[in-house]
Design a protein around this motif. Structure first.
Motif, PDB file in Angstrom:
ATOM      1  N   LEU A  54       0.831  -1.202   0.000  1.00 40.45           N
ATOM      2  CA  LEU A  54       0.000   0.000   0.000  1.00 40.45           C
ATOM      3  C   LEU A  54       0.869   1.258   0.000  1.00 40.45           C
ATOM      4  O   LEU A  54       0.579   2.222  -0.725  1.00 40.45           O
ATOM      5  N   ALA A  55       1.924   1.256   0.794  1.00 43.78           N
ATOM      6  CA  ALA A  55       2.832   2.404   0.808  1.00 43.78           C
ATOM      7  C   ALA A  55       3.417   2.652  -0.575  1.00 43.78           C
ATOM      8  O   ALA A  55       3.477   3.801  -1.051  1.00 43.78           O
ATOM      9  N   ALA A  56       3.859   1.582  -1.240  1.00 48.28           N
ATOM     10  CA  ALA A  56       4.440   1.718  -2.582  1.00 48.28           C
ATOM     11  C   ALA A  56       3.436   2.290  -3.571  1.00 48.28           C
ATOM     12  O   ALA A  56       3.790   3.085  -4.449  1.00 48.28           O
ATOM     13  N   ARG A  57       2.165   1.905  -3.429  1.00 44.18           N
ATOM     14  CA  ARG A  57       1.138   2.440  -4.330  1.00 44.18           C
ATOM     15  C   ARG A  57       0.935   3.936  -4.132  1.00 44.18           C
ATOM     16  O   ARG A  57       0.457   4.633  -5.017  1.00 44.18           O
ATOM     17  N   LEU A 140      -9.774  -7.343   3.653  1.00 38.04           N
ATOM     18  CA  LEU A 140      -9.494  -7.232   2.222  1.00 38.04           C
ATOM     19  C   LEU A 140     -10.585  -7.895   1.384  1.00 38.04           C
ATOM     20  O   LEU A 140     -10.949  -7.387   0.313  1.00 38.04           O
ATOM     21  N   ILE A 141     -11.123  -9.012   1.853  1.00 35.55           N
ATOM     22  CA  ILE A 141     -12.211  -9.681   1.130  1.00 35.55           C
ATOM     23  C   ILE A 141     -13.434  -8.780   1.074  1.00 35.55           C
ATOM     24  O   ILE A 141     -14.086  -8.642   0.031  1.00 35.55           O
ATOM     25  N   GLY A 148     -14.019  -9.876  -6.811  1.00 38.57           N
ATOM     26  CA  GLY A 148     -12.707  -9.269  -6.969  1.00 38.57           C
ATOM     27  C   GLY A 148     -11.596 -10.158  -6.456  1.00 38.57           C
ATOM     28  O   GLY A 148     -10.529 -10.272  -7.084  1.00 38.57           O
ATOM     29  N   VAL A 149     -11.825 -10.819  -5.323  1.00 37.90           N
ATOM     30  CA  VAL A 149     -10.816 -11.723  -4.779  1.00 37.90           C
ATOM     31  C   VAL A 149     -10.603 -12.905  -5.709  1.00 37.90           C
ATOM     32  O   VAL A 149      -9.462 -13.332  -5.956  1.00 37.90           O
ATOM     33  N   GLN A 150     -11.680 -13.434  -6.272  1.00 40.39           N
ATOM     34  CA  GLN A 150     -11.543 -14.559  -7.191  1.00 40.39           C
ATOM     35  C   GLN A 150     -10.806 -14.161  -8.477  1.00 40.39           C
ATOM     36  O   GLN A 150     -10.083 -14.977  -9.069  1.00 40.39           O
ATOM     37  N   GLN A 151     -10.944 -12.925  -8.898  1.00 42.06           N
ATOM     38  CA  GLN A 151     -10.168 -12.450 -10.046  1.00 42.06           C
ATOM     39  C   GLN A 151      -8.675 -12.491  -9.736  1.00 42.06           C
ATOM     40  O   GLN A 151      -7.865 -12.869 -10.589  1.00 42.06           O
ATOM     41  N   VAL A 152      -8.318 -12.110  -8.500  1.00 40.72           N
ATOM     42  CA  VAL A 152      -6.911 -12.146  -8.096  1.00 40.72           C
ATOM     43  C   VAL A 152      -6.419 -13.594  -8.027  1.00 40.72           C
ATOM     44  O   VAL A 152      -5.310 -13.905  -8.458  1.00 40.72           O
ATOM     45  N   LEU A 198      -3.760  -8.736  -3.264  1.00 39.93           N
ATOM     46  CA  LEU A 198      -5.067  -8.101  -3.066  1.00 39.93           C
ATOM     47  C   LEU A 198      -4.931  -6.596  -2.899  1.00 39.93           C
ATOM     48  O   LEU A 198      -5.735  -5.829  -3.446  1.00 39.93           O
ATOM     49  N   VAL A 199      -3.930  -6.152  -2.153  1.00 40.08           N
ATOM     50  CA  VAL A 199      -3.728  -4.711  -1.981  1.00 40.08           C
ATOM     51  C   VAL A 199      -3.335  -4.072  -3.310  1.00 40.08           C
ATOM     52  O   VAL A 199      -3.767  -2.965  -3.628  1.00 40.08           O
ATOM     53  N   ALA A 200      -2.546  -4.781  -4.106  1.00 34.98           N
ATOM     54  CA  ALA A 200      -2.161  -4.258  -5.410  1.00 34.98           C
ATOM     55  C   ALA A 200      -3.370  -4.102  -6.333  1.00 34.98           C
ATOM     56  O   ALA A 200      -3.391  -3.228  -7.206  1.00 34.98           O
ATOM     57  N   HIS A 201      -4.386  -4.934  -6.140  1.00 30.68           N
ATOM     58  CA  HIS A 201      -5.582  -4.944  -6.993  1.00 30.68           C
ATOM     59  C   HIS A 201      -6.657  -3.980  -6.490  1.00 30.68           C
ATOM     60  O   HIS A 201      -7.597  -3.646  -7.227  1.00 30.68           O
ATOM     61  N   LEU A 202      -6.536  -3.507  -5.295  1.00 36.22           N
ATOM     62  CA  LEU A 202      -7.580  -2.746  -4.607  1.00 36.22           C
ATOM     63  C   LEU A 202      -7.662  -1.312  -5.124  1.00 36.22           C
ATOM     64  O   LEU A 202      -6.643  -0.660  -5.350  1.00 36.22           O
TER      65      LEU A 202
END
Length: 218
Positions: A54-57, A140-141, A148-152, A198-202
């Protein structure tokens, strides 16, 4: 080995006690003197992965900012790490993240080292400690939704494994959100892998509150 990793290892040996503790304490103090200002105490590697992703994003490098995220190896170790990072030890600024079931350990030891009394949830937050309900995976779920989680999971190449898991007798009647939460914790390393993914996809406007508030704090 970078300095942050060396600091984590030295801190763990110091917190663990034993014959290497004094040497580890010297090493940890030296490494902390290189510009470390804050220790973020989290339960495990998945919390570390989520927070750093999250910090990197947000374009942040926590280590370069003097923030060390420290996995405790379990919430019951919070007392040892507060002793070495907090007022009795390095005297760093502190923050943290825990599951709601482990909140009591954090409250008790924060009070023990003099950082509060009769702490409430709001009191914990004022100290920089945030609580996930029920845990980071659950947060996160709910933020991403089951689809969305299933896409990841699909991107990770594990959809077949998830469908097999869903068909296990113990899982068939459970809501998909419960199945997902359980699946993310079935293999060693999977929690950290999916915390990062998941955080990268959020969407950044749907970051779970405990994670968002913690990053804002540090």
């Amino acid at each position: 080995m970078d300095e942050l990793r060396r600091f984590r290892l030295a801190l763990g040996a110091w917190a663990g006690g034993g014959p290497r503790a004094d040497t580890a304490a010297v090493a940890a103090r030296e490494l902390a003197g290189g510009g470390l200002r804050t220790a973020v105490l989290v339960e495990g590697g998945s919390d570390l992965a989520a927070l750093e992703t999250l910090a990197a994003r947000h374009g942040r490098d926590l280590g370069a900012e003097g923030v060390a995220v420290i996995p405790l190896g379990g919430a019951t170790n919070i007392g040892r790490y507060l002793d070495v990072c907090g007022p009795p030890g390095l005297g760093l600024s502190l923050a943290g993240l825990c599951d709601v079931a482990e909140e009591r350990h954090f409250r008790r030891h924060l009070e023990r080292v003099g950082l509060g009394a009769d702490l409430t949830g709001a009191g914990l937050e004022s100290l920089g400690f945030h609580v996930c309900v029920a845990d980071l995976e659950d947060e996160l779920i709910r933020a991403l939704g089951a689809e969305g989680v299933q896409q990841v999971i699909e991107v990770q190449g594990e959809m077949r494994a998830f469908r097999t898991f869903q068909n296990q007798p113990a899982q068939r009647e459970r809501p998909v959100e419960h199945q997902l939460r359980r699946f993310l914790g079935t293999h060693s390393g999977r929690k950290a892998l999916y915390a990062q993914a998941l955080v990268a996809h959020l969407d950044l406007d749907r970051v779970p509150r405990p994670l968002e508030r913690l990053l804002t704090r540090v």
